[in-house]
Design a protein around this motif. Structure first.
Motif, short mmCIF file in Angstrom:
data_model
loop_
_atom_site.label_atom_id
_atom_site.label_comp_id
_atom_site.label_asym_id
_atom_site.label_seq_id
_atom_site.Cartn_x
_atom_site.Cartn_y
_atom_site.Cartn_z
N ASP A 123 0.82 -1.22 0.00
CA ASP A 123 0.00 0.00 0.00
C ASP A 123 0.85 1.26 0.00
O ASP A 123 0.46 2.29 -0.55
CB ASP A 123 -0.93 0.01 1.22
N ASP A 124 2.04 1.18 0.63
CA ASP A 124 2.85 2.39 0.73
C ASP A 124 3.74 2.56 -0.50
O ASP A 124 4.38 1.62 -0.95
CB ASP A 124 3.71 2.35 2.00
N ALA A 125 3.75 3.77 -1.04
CA ALA A 125 4.60 4.09 -2.19
C ALA A 125 6.01 4.37 -1.68
O ALA A 125 6.20 5.17 -0.77
CB ALA A 125 4.05 5.30 -2.93
N SER A 133 5.32 1.24 -5.87
CA SER A 133 5.14 0.63 -4.55
C SER A 133 6.19 -0.44 -4.30
O SER A 133 6.81 -0.96 -5.23
CB SER A 133 3.74 -0.01 -4.46
#
Length: 557
Positions: free
Chosen positions: A281-283, A317
């Motif tokens: 989910d985190d870039a 990501s």
């Protein structure tokens, strides 16, 4: 119809090599580099010589040209050019034949062309050495052959130096030099390997066109089976100095008999894109409106500006691979170098874990460098030739405070991960093959435990089987470590196999961006469609051989 279906039974034989054996006398083990090979090429025929690096392809071509290094000797056999035995000829007699009767195109024209001579003069020099034509006639013929190889603005290019031309234009100059005296045999040694797909397609079409116009026999050396499917009449497959299989191109590709041939075909990446994987989910990397502009300054007058990158934007990501594709000059490598801060962007943001590194000073960048690592195209140029592999691998960690003992232990572990023995740490770069050096370059980058790995044409110079191994290695490392990869390539087959998303660049701008399955299977932009259409052998499905891929089929250490 993809394959050529021409019949050469009645065509005159141009080249015939019989029982050709080349040896390296002062070596341990088997001294034979070529082992009793037989090759026949007829007028207007294209014969492809294929195999992995070290298979003997280039040695065969050098033996025909009489250009073998001093250490290599022809131990037995014959080489006849239009019935004339070449092996007893003196060097002076061979020099008379080169260019006039048999000519060669090399892989890298920049190393074959004289950097301090205008290219027009270099074409004229061939005629000066081999003919008694007056200067005016030599110039007329040089301009004519430059027109035939479809160079734009011929008078300007005639007066240009090699560094002022693109890679494709330099290769056209090499073809012009090779064909200006209409030789009966043209040897092309990997002439399109370093070119993007559209330029490659143009060069292949050009060689075929000139061959038909002049009736030239062509010996084409390549490791690209897509190129083989596109241009070959007859194929010879080489392994360890021997011909393991030969035949008409369609027969050989549809029903290969040798296990080695099947392994080569199995290693060809498919144009069918893999299913996209879900990233975290985190870039880890965000690039926002990145611009790089060259020129515009000048002491006496304002120079024209060149937008190498225009408002490039993307998000990457963890655990995902973004492919950046396009022709040479499209801006791919400019974006990569800006991300790495090897060059400074003109404007825009580069967010690495929410820190904008686009404008950081050299000192401010240092804490972030280890999170961002790069693998270049040519590991021989990026590895220090005077350092052992151990020294190259541990340099980065030592600079960031890791103890030498811990760094060496991690280097030994990663050598096993990339498929090389730990005792290789004591060797030097020149003691490895190209594929092994690229594995070492990857290990060096991973030593830093990066969040983002930038791979700039990291597999474009490798033959297909080694390329497949390196791609599998990157995929495995990504799954194990969660690394995000920015993969720069001009090879759409490679992009289809490794990328989750694809970003297509043309003249510095992004023209298409989306999931690889969407961009490569159903391209929306005409430029993307042109790139896909230019892929050699695209209508031949190598996917049928993919299940035969054997991970254990790797280079010897």
């Amino acid at each position: 119809m993809l394959f050529k279906t021409r019949n050469f039974d009645d065509a005159p034989v141009v080249l015939e090599a019989r029982n050709l054996t080349v040896s390296l006398p002062d070596t341990k083990g088997d001294p034979k580099v070529l082992k009793s090979i037989d090759v026949t090429i007829r007028a207007s025929e294209t014969v492809c010589l294929v195999g992995e690096s070290g298979s003997g392809k280039s040695v065969t071509s050098l033996a025909i040209m009489g250009l073998l290094p001093e250490a290599l000797k022809v131990a037995s056999g014959t080489i006849h050019l239009q019935g004339r035995d070449l092996l007893p000829l003196s060097q002076a007699q061979m020099r008379e034949l080169r260019a006039a009767r048999v000519a060669m195109i090399f892989q890298e024209p920049m190393t074959a062309l004289n950097p301090v001579l205008r290219v027009g003069d270099q074409i004229m020099e061939v005629m000066e050495l081999h003919t008694s034509l007056p200067a005016a006639e030599r110039r007329k013929r040089a301009l004519a052959i430059m027109e035939q190889v479809h160079l734009p603005d011929v008078p300007r290019i005639f007066a240009s130096y090699p560094h002022q031309l693109s890679g494709g234009q330099r290769q056209r100059i090499m073809i012009a030099m090779a064909l200006v005296l209409e030789p009966v045999l043209l040897i092309a040694d990997e002439p399109t390997t370093a070119l993007d797909v559209t330029t490659q397609k143009q060069i292949l079409a050009l060689i075929d066109e000139l061959q038909q116009d002049h009736g030239t026999a062509v010996l084409f050396i390549t490791h690209d089976m897509g190129v083989v499917a596109e241009i070959a009449d007859t194929v010879y497959v080489m392994k360890h100095g021997e011909i393991v299989e030969s035949g008409a191109v369609e027969t050989l590709l549809r029903a290969p008999q040798a296990e080695y041939t099947r392994a080569l075909l199995a290693a060809v990446p498919s144009l069918s894109p893999r299913a996209a994987r879900a990233g975290a989910d985190d870039a880890v990397l965000r690039v926002e409106k990145l611009n790089k502009v060259y020129g515009g300054g000048g002491l006496l007058k304002k120079l024209p500006t060149a937008h190498a990158a225009k408002d490039v934007t993307f998000t990457l990501s963890r655990g995902q691979t973004l492919g950046i594709v396009g022709e040479s000059g499209s801006g791919k490598s400019t974006v990569a170098r800006c991300i790495m801060r090897l060059i400074d962007p003109t404007s825009g943001r580069i967010l690495l874990d929410d820190t904008d590194i686009a404008t950081l000073s050299r000192g401010g960048l240092r804490p972030h460098r280890q999170k961002l690592q790069v693998v270049f195209q040519d590991p021989m140029r990026s590895l220090n030739p005077r350092w052992t592999i151990a020294d190259s691998l541990i340099e980065g960690p030592l600079n960031y405070g890791t103890s030498r003992k811990d760094a060496l232990a991690e280097a030994a572990r990663l050598m096993q991960v990339v498929g090389l023995p730990t005792d290789a740490l004591a060797r030097y770069p020149h003691q490895f093959s190209g594929g092994q050096r690229q594995r070492i370059a990857i290990a060096r980058a991973v030593m830093m435990r990066p969040d983002v790995l930038v791979a700039d044409e990291a597999v474009s110079a490798l033959d297909v089987s080694v390329q497949a191994q390196v791609l599998d290695l990157l995929d495995q490392l990504q799954r194990d470590l969660g690394i995000a990869i920015v993969f720069i390539t001009h090879d759409l087959r490679v992009a289809a196999q490794i990328c989750d998303e694809v970003l297509v660049m043309q003249r510095g701008a992004v023209v298409e961006h989306g999931p690889a399955a969407q961009v490569l299977a159903a391209p929306a932009h005409a430029y993307t469609r042109a790139l896909i259409d230019a892929a050699p052998g695209r209508s031949w499905d190598f996917h049928n051989f993919r299940e035969m891929r054997d991970p254990s089929h790797a280079e010897p250490a």
